[in-house]
Scaffold this active site. Sequence first.
Site, short mmCIF file in Angstrom:
data_model
loop_
_atom_site.label_atom_id
_atom_site.label_comp_id
_atom_site.label_asym_id
_atom_site.label_seq_id
_atom_site.Cartn_x
_atom_site.Cartn_y
_atom_site.Cartn_z
N GLU A 149 0.81 -1.22 0.00
CA GLU A 149 0.00 0.00 0.00
C GLU A 149 0.84 1.27 0.00
O GLU A 149 0.60 2.18 -0.79
CB GLU A 149 -0.93 0.01 1.22
CG GLU A 149 -2.09 -0.98 1.16
CD GLU A 149 -3.16 -0.55 0.17
OE1 GLU A 149 -3.13 0.62 -0.26
OE2 GLU A 149 -4.02 -1.38 -0.17
N SER A 150 1.80 1.37 0.91
CA SER A 150 2.50 2.66 1.10
C SER A 150 4.01 2.54 1.18
O SER A 150 4.69 3.57 1.27
CB SER A 150 2.01 3.31 2.40
OG SER A 150 2.45 2.55 3.53
#
Length: 320
Positions: A200-201
């Site tokens: 995700e990040s």
Amino acid sequence: MTHPPRTLIARLAAPLRTAGVALAVAVPGHATANPLPVDESALVRSYRAEAQAYEHGEGVPRDGARAATLYCKAARLGDAKSQYALGWMYANGRGVERNDALASFFLRAAAEQGLAPAERLLARLPETVEVPDCMREPPAVAVVVPPPQPAAAAPAAPALPPQAAELRRSAPPMIVDLVDRLAPQYQLEPHLVLAIIRVESNFDTVARSPKNAQGLMQLIPETAQRFNVLNAYDPTQNLRGGMAYLRWLLAYFEGDLALVTAAYNAGEGAVERYRGIPPYRETRDYVRRVLETVGTVVHPFDASVTAPSAVLRGRRTAAR
């Protein structure tokens, strides 16, 4: 003409909640009935190239039905170009009988992946929700085992899969420590949470996507509000919100990590609409990356969190 080689598509396994039976979790060194998904890029290119040859009669006799079959194999793996080609064929009756409902399905899948020509063609077609047979994932077999018998001494915890162990070593220690502390509160394996965060990040606490997904676990404002997150850029709040969502998804999809990770990426509505992993390349790659890291396709879940999906409940077969 020499056709591109074909390989087998790895199946995804999913658990089936059965009274008195515990779900199996893959353990290093033990065989599992269902392999993890593989990188499908080469397979997609092979199907699409062969489909184009049969559609246009390039080096082989023109065969619309065979082209449609091959396009659909690539479409199921998330290839937007094949989805568009197949939608166009059905919309225009090119090599196959015209079918506006099928055309609408395939063009919508391509449009949802950002293919502008598909969106324009879709505008004149009726909406359909029926998933064509060729787009349905074949039912996979869930691995189930009887509950363990009481033992004099608790067995040692199984070693982490190699990729999960490497992830723990390479991730920021502060975030690993925070995940280790919070994950048990949400009945989650820490390495599953870490795998989601990396995809995700990449552990960026202030990451923000073009769709306004925020923080470590990339919570969109609607999800943050749903799970009472006031500040999505606060690492603890963000992790609590993302973990609460994962716990809910695990209950909703009865521990099937393929569906859970697909829903975390594309939304549970898309998973239900397509009766499985949505045919988006981004989502299929997302699922593959997470499952390769965690080394299993099932995860224990708390059935009291929410009722299971009425659309997907019971679609899998249990086997001992």
